[in-house]
Design a protein around this motif. Structure first.
Motif, mmCIF file in Angstrom:
data_model
loop_
_atom_site.group_PDB
_atom_site.id
_atom_site.type_symbol
_atom_site.label_atom_id
_atom_site.label_comp_id
_atom_site.label_asym_id
_atom_site.label_seq_id
_atom_site.Cartn_x
_atom_site.Cartn_y
_atom_site.Cartn_z
ATOM 1 N N ALA A 18 0.865 -1.182 0.000
ATOM 2 C CA ALA A 18 0.000 0.000 0.000
ATOM 3 C C ALA A 18 0.897 1.225 0.000
ATOM 4 N N TYR A 19 0.794 2.029 -1.058
ATOM 5 C CA TYR A 19 1.610 3.233 -1.202
ATOM 6 C C TYR A 19 0.697 4.437 -1.059
ATOM 7 N N TRP A 20 0.694 5.050 0.122
ATOM 8 C CA TRP A 20 -0.141 6.211 0.412
ATOM 9 C C TRP A 20 0.587 7.445 -0.080
ATOM 10 N N THR A 21 0.081 8.046 -1.147
ATOM 11 C CA THR A 21 0.766 9.189 -1.751
ATOM 12 C C THR A 21 -0.203 10.003 -2.605
ATOM 13 N N ASP A 22 0.126 11.282 -2.756
ATOM 14 C CA ASP A 22 -0.615 12.132 -3.684
ATOM 15 C C ASP A 22 0.001 12.067 -5.078
ATOM 16 N N ARG A 23 1.171 11.473 -5.171
ATOM 17 C CA ARG A 23 1.872 11.362 -6.452
ATOM 18 C C ARG A 23 1.463 10.061 -7.148
ATOM 19 N N THR A 24 0.301 10.070 -7.740
ATOM 20 C CA THR A 24 -0.209 8.861 -8.387
ATOM 21 C C THR A 24 0.273 8.733 -9.830
ATOM 22 N N ALA A 25 1.198 9.587 -10.247
ATOM 23 C CA ALA A 25 1.704 9.535 -11.619
ATOM 24 C C ALA A 25 2.456 8.238 -11.899
ATOM 25 N N ILE A 26 2.905 7.549 -10.877
ATOM 26 C CA ILE A 26 3.614 6.281 -11.071
ATOM 27 C C ILE A 26 2.659 5.138 -11.417
ATOM 28 N N ALA A 27 1.385 5.301 -11.111
ATOM 29 C CA ALA A 27 0.408 4.220 -11.278
ATOM 30 C C ALA A 27 0.405 3.585 -12.672
ATOM 31 N N PRO A 28 0.467 4.347 -13.767
ATOM 32 C CA PRO A 28 0.467 3.704 -15.089
ATOM 33 C C PRO A 28 1.670 2.800 -15.336
ATOM 34 N N TYR A 29 2.746 2.998 -14.587
ATOM 35 C CA TYR A 29 3.948 2.192 -14.762
ATOM 36 C C TYR A 29 3.918 0.910 -13.931
ATOM 37 N N LEU A 30 3.026 0.844 -12.959
ATOM 38 C CA LEU A 30 2.938 -0.324 -12.082
ATOM 39 C C LEU A 30 1.981 -1.341 -12.697
ATOM 40 N N GLN A 31 2.491 -2.053 -13.695
ATOM 41 C CA GLN A 31 1.699 -3.029 -14.431
ATOM 42 C C GLN A 31 2.240 -4.428 -14.192
ATOM 43 N N LYS A 32 1.394 -5.412 -14.433
ATOM 44 C CA LYS A 32 1.768 -6.816 -14.259
ATOM 45 C C LYS A 32 3.079 -7.110 -14.968
ATOM 46 N N GLY A 33 4.001 -7.770 -14.269
ATOM 47 C CA GLY A 33 5.285 -8.141 -14.837
ATOM 48 C C GLY A 33 6.388 -7.136 -14.582
ATOM 49 N N GLN A 34 6.037 -5.900 -14.210
ATOM 50 C CA GLN A 34 7.029 -4.863 -13.942
ATOM 51 C C GLN A 34 7.865 -5.262 -12.733
ATOM 52 N N GLN A 35 9.188 -5.204 -12.860
ATOM 53 C CA GLN A 35 10.054 -5.489 -11.729
ATOM 54 C C GLN A 35 10.261 -4.201 -10.940
ATOM 55 N N VAL A 36 10.108 -4.296 -9.611
ATOM 56 C CA VAL A 36 10.216 -3.126 -8.753
ATOM 57 C C VAL A 36 11.053 -3.426 -7.521
ATOM 58 N N PHE A 37 11.575 -2.366 -6.938
ATOM 59 C CA PHE A 37 12.174 -2.385 -5.609
ATOM 60 C C PHE A 37 11.239 -1.555 -4.752
ATOM 61 N N VAL A 38 10.761 -2.102 -3.646
ATOM 62 C CA VAL A 38 9.909 -1.352 -2.727
ATOM 63 C C VAL A 38 10.523 -1.416 -1.334
ATOM 64 N N GLU A 39 10.356 -0.318 -0.613
ATOM 65 C CA GLU A 39 10.882 -0.234 0.742
ATOM 66 C C GLU A 39 9.836 0.442 1.605
ATOM 67 N N GLY A 40 9.700 -0.047 2.826
ATOM 68 C CA GLY A 40 8.738 0.558 3.722
ATOM 69 C C GLY A 40 8.659 -0.188 5.038
ATOM 70 N N ALA A 41 7.582 0.048 5.735
ATOM 71 C CA ALA A 41 7.361 -0.559 7.041
ATOM 72 C C ALA A 41 6.420 -1.752 6.916
ATOM 73 N N PRO A 42 6.831 -2.907 7.456
ATOM 74 C CA PRO A 42 5.951 -4.082 7.386
ATOM 75 C C PRO A 42 4.789 -3.952 8.367
ATOM 76 N N GLU A 43 3.655 -4.517 7.987
ATOM 77 C CA GLU A 43 2.473 -4.546 8.840
ATOM 78 C C GLU A 43 1.927 -5.965 8.846
ATOM 79 N N VAL A 44 1.633 -6.473 10.022
ATOM 80 C CA VAL A 44 1.052 -7.802 10.152
ATOM 81 C C VAL A 44 -0.444 -7.626 10.367
ATOM 82 N N ARG A 45 -1.223 -8.370 9.621
ATOM 83 C CA ARG A 45 -2.680 -8.302 9.742
ATOM 84 C C ARG A 45 -3.204 -9.663 10.170
#
Length: 142
Positions: A52-79
């Motif tokens: 979950a990427y909470w941001t006002d900068r949604t311009a990245i959304a069109p690039y986040l498509q199936k198969g796209q390789q990404v590096f993500v960093e953040g805080a883990p949450e256990v549900r």
């Protein structure tokens, strides 16, 4: 602070939602690790991370498509949750602070970084080189 970093491929296109007036980009990253078991057989283990990427900068959304390789960093949450059969279950998700596009399988041409704290994040080409500098050594007074 606990920080988690994941490199993997998106399992499907991202979804942009608005929750309580704030934008969130939801996506799932799959990381596959290959190893040999105790008998020497090749094995694969795939771990799926809900992001979950909470941001006002949604311009990245069109690039986040199936198969796209990404590096993500953040805080883990256990549900915690209850399964249909009544047993307890848990899942690991990531509250994303940074997303970096790494490219698609077999395509290393695109790369860009998006950070929550950056004032204006835009995709940057991985092959960008600094602009050539003119020979200014003659202009220096020393």
């Amino acid at each position: 602070m606990i920080k988690m970093q994941v490199i993997g491929n998106l399992g499907k296109d991202c979804v942009v939602n608005t929750v309580n007036g704030k934008n969130v980009i939801n996506f799932t990253v799959a990381h596959t690790e290959k190893y040999k078991d105790s008998q020497g057989n090749n094995q694969e283990k795939t771990t799926w991370v809900d992001c979950a990427y909470w941001t006002d900068r949604t311009a990245i959304a069109p690039y986040l498509q199936k198969g796209q390789q990404v590096f993500v960093e953040g805080a883990p949450e256990v549900r915690s949750y209850t399964r249909n059969d009544g047993t307890a279950g848990a899942s690991l998700s990531l509250r994303v602070r940074e997303v970096q596009l790494l490219g698609r399988k077999g395509d290393g041409n695109e790369s860009g970084t998006f950070q929550q704290s950056a004032p204006a994040a835009r995709p940057q080409a991985a092959s960008m080189q600094p602009a050539p500098v003119d020979d200014v050594a003659d202009d220096l007074p020393f």
